[in-house]
Design a protein around this motif. Structure first.
Motif, PDB file in Angstrom:
ATOM      1  N   MET A  38       0.846  -1.168   0.000  1.00  0.00           N
ATOM      2  CA  MET A  38       0.000   0.000   0.000  1.00  0.00           C
ATOM      3  C   MET A  38       0.897   1.238   0.000  1.00  0.00           C
ATOM      4  O   MET A  38       1.770   1.377   0.829  1.00  0.00           O
ATOM      5  CB  MET A  38      -0.867  -0.040   1.270  1.00  0.00           C
ATOM      6  CG  MET A  38      -2.053   0.834   1.222  1.00  0.00           C
ATOM      7  SD  MET A  38      -3.241   0.800   2.614  1.00  0.00           S
ATOM      8  CE  MET A  38      -2.933  -0.648   3.532  1.00  0.00           C
ATOM      9  N   ASP A  39       0.653   2.134  -0.952  1.00  0.00           N
ATOM     10  CA  ASP A  39       1.461   3.352  -0.996  1.00  0.00           C
ATOM     11  C   ASP A  39       0.806   4.465  -0.172  1.00  0.00           C
ATOM     12  O   ASP A  39      -0.239   4.267   0.439  1.00  0.00           O
ATOM     13  CB  ASP A  39       1.720   3.787  -2.433  1.00  0.00           C
ATOM     14  CG  ASP A  39       0.449   4.129  -3.197  1.00  0.00           C
ATOM     15  OD1 ASP A  39      -0.622   4.233  -2.580  1.00  0.00           O
ATOM     16  OD2 ASP A  39       0.536   4.308  -4.422  1.00  0.00           O
ATOM     17  N   VAL A  40       1.419   5.625  -0.156  1.00  0.00           N
ATOM     18  CA  VAL A  40       0.982   6.721   0.699  1.00  0.00           C
ATOM     19  C   VAL A  40      -0.463   7.127   0.397  1.00  0.00           C
ATOM     20  O   VAL A  40      -1.266   7.287   1.314  1.00  0.00           O
ATOM     21  CB  VAL A  40       1.930   7.936   0.574  1.00  0.00           C
ATOM     22  CG1 VAL A  40       1.357   9.160   1.261  1.00  0.00           C
ATOM     23  CG2 VAL A  40       3.296   7.597   1.152  1.00  0.00           C
TER      24      VAL A  40
ATOM     25  N   LYS B 224      -2.867   4.659   1.711  1.00  0.00           N
ATOM     26  CA  LYS B 224      -2.940   4.741   3.165  1.00  0.00           C
ATOM     27  C   LYS B 224      -3.755   5.953   3.606  1.00  0.00           C
ATOM     28  O   LYS B 224      -4.486   5.886   4.599  1.00  0.00           O
ATOM     29  CB  LYS B 224      -1.542   4.771   3.780  1.00  0.00           C
ATOM     30  CG  LYS B 224      -0.852   3.421   3.722  1.00  0.00           C
ATOM     31  CD  LYS B 224       0.467   3.468   4.426  1.00  0.00           C
ATOM     32  CE  LYS B 224       1.104   2.087   4.457  1.00  0.00           C
ATOM     33  NZ  LYS B 224       2.356   2.095   5.245  1.00  0.00           N
ATOM     34  N   ILE B 225      -3.675   7.038   2.878  1.00  0.00           N
ATOM     35  CA  ILE B 225      -4.509   8.203   3.180  1.00  0.00           C
ATOM     36  C   ILE B 225      -5.977   7.825   3.023  1.00  0.00           C
ATOM     37  O   ILE B 225      -6.805   8.145   3.876  1.00  0.00           O
ATOM     38  CB  ILE B 225      -4.128   9.410   2.300  1.00  0.00           C
ATOM     39  CG1 ILE B 225      -2.786   9.970   2.768  1.00  0.00           C
ATOM     40  CG2 ILE B 225      -5.227  10.478   2.323  1.00  0.00           C
ATOM     41  CD1 ILE B 225      -2.220  11.073   1.896  1.00  0.00           C
ATOM     42  N   GLY B 226      -6.303   7.120   1.950  1.00  0.00           N
ATOM     43  CA  GLY B 226      -7.673   6.647   1.750  1.00  0.00           C
ATOM     44  C   GLY B 226      -8.125   5.725   2.863  1.00  0.00           C
ATOM     45  O   GLY B 226      -9.259   5.816   3.349  1.00  0.00           O
TER      46      GLY B 226
ATOM     47  N   THR C 214     -15.029  11.903   4.828  1.00  0.00           N
ATOM     48  CA  THR C 214     -15.109  11.829   3.371  1.00  0.00           C
ATOM     49  C   THR C 214     -13.909  12.549   2.771  1.00  0.00           C
ATOM     50  O   THR C 214     -13.311  13.434   3.407  1.00  0.00           O
ATOM     51  CB  THR C 214     -16.404  12.479   2.838  1.00  0.00           C
ATOM     52  OG1 THR C 214     -16.368  13.884   3.138  1.00  0.00           O
ATOM     53  CG2 THR C 214     -17.643  11.826   3.428  1.00  0.00           C
ATOM     54  N   VAL C 215     -13.581  12.173   1.565  1.00  0.00           N
ATOM     55  CA  VAL C 215     -12.475  12.831   0.878  1.00  0.00           C
ATOM     56  C   VAL C 215     -12.794  14.317   0.706  1.00  0.00           C
ATOM     57  O   VAL C 215     -11.925  15.172   0.905  1.00  0.00           O
ATOM     58  CB  VAL C 215     -12.203  12.152  -0.486  1.00  0.00           C
ATOM     59  CG1 VAL C 215     -11.146  12.904  -1.266  1.00  0.00           C
ATOM     60  CG2 VAL C 215     -11.785  10.704  -0.288  1.00  0.00           C
TER      61      VAL C 215
ATOM     62  N   ILE D 262      -6.514   9.537  -5.129  1.00  0.00           N
ATOM     63  CA  ILE D 262      -7.042   8.328  -4.492  1.00  0.00           C
ATOM     64  C   ILE D 262      -7.732   7.451  -5.533  1.00  0.00           C
ATOM     65  O   ILE D 262      -7.530   6.246  -5.576  1.00  0.00           O
ATOM     66  CB  ILE D 262      -7.989   8.678  -3.323  1.00  0.00           C
ATOM     67  CG1 ILE D 262      -7.176   9.237  -2.148  1.00  0.00           C
ATOM     68  CG2 ILE D 262      -8.796   7.464  -2.884  1.00  0.00           C
ATOM     69  CD1 ILE D 262      -8.008   9.798  -1.017  1.00  0.00           C
ATOM     70  N   LYS D 263      -8.530   8.075  -6.398  1.00  0.00           N
ATOM     71  CA  LYS D 263      -9.258   7.327  -7.429  1.00  0.00           C
ATOM     72  C   LYS D 263      -8.315   6.702  -8.454  1.00  0.00           C
ATOM     73  O   LYS D 263      -8.480   5.554  -8.844  1.00  0.00           O
ATOM     74  CB  LYS D 263     -10.249   8.248  -8.127  1.00  0.00           C
ATOM     75  CG  LYS D 263     -11.107   7.564  -9.157  1.00  0.00           C
ATOM     76  CD  LYS D 263     -12.119   8.502  -9.759  1.00  0.00           C
ATOM     77  CE  LYS D 263     -12.954   7.771 -10.797  1.00  0.00           C
ATOM     78  NZ  LYS D 263     -13.961   8.660 -11.389  1.00  0.00           N
ATOM     79  N   LYS D 264      -7.300   7.467  -8.863  1.00  0.00           N
ATOM     80  CA  LYS D 264      -6.393   7.012  -9.926  1.00  0.00           C
ATOM     81  C   LYS D 264      -5.151   6.294  -9.398  1.00  0.00           C
ATOM     82  O   LYS D 264      -4.400   5.707 -10.171  1.00  0.00           O
ATOM     83  CB  LYS D 264      -5.965   8.194 -10.795  1.00  0.00           C
ATOM     84  CG  LYS D 264      -7.117   8.806 -11.564  1.00  0.00           C
ATOM     85  CD  LYS D 264      -6.640   9.955 -12.416  1.00  0.00           C
ATOM     86  CE  LYS D 264      -7.801  10.558 -13.194  1.00  0.00           C
ATOM     87  NZ  LYS D 264      -7.356  11.637 -14.074  1.00  0.00           N
ATOM     88  N   GLY D 265      -4.921   6.358  -8.086  1.00  0.00           N
ATOM     89  CA  GLY D 265      -3.740   5.719  -7.512  1.00  0.00           C
ATOM     90  C   GLY D 265      -2.454   6.436  -7.852  1.00  0.00           C
ATOM     91  O   GLY D 265      -1.395   5.818  -7.952  1.00  0.00           O
TER      92      GLY D 265
END
Length: 87
Positions: free
Chosen positions: A1-3, A6-8, A17-18, A36-39
């Motif tokens: 899991m990237d940063v 992990k924020i998500g 909520t975002v 977050i959506k696109k990674g």
């Protein structure tokens, strides 16, 4: 899991909520939602604002490698694990 993942995860766990996180940071819509959506990655200044607003988030957890179980997500969880030392 990237940063950004992990924020998500943090936002989900904290029931934030975002859109609310972006508002709390004073950031425009999509500042967190798109990555977050696109990674994809986020800018350093965005990360700094996020960590400032969400001050219970443990940066050691955020930046730890995948599978590292030594760091807790929340600073308050780290505090609870510290052994009691009688003075």
């Amino acid at each position: 899991m990237d940063v950004i993942e992990k924020i998500g995860t943090y936002l989900s766990r904290m029931n934030i909520t975002v859109q609310q996180a972006e508002k709390d940071m004073g950031a425009s819509n999509g500042t967190l939602a798109r990555p977050i959506k696109k990674g994809t990655s986020i800018k350093v200044d965005t990360l700094e604002k996020f960590l400032t607003v969400n001050d219970d988030l443990n940066p050691n957890w955020l930046f730890s490698p995948v599978g590292d179980k030594t760091h807790k997500m929340l600073k308050s969880e780290v505090e609870r694990e510290k052994p009691y030392v009688k003075q």
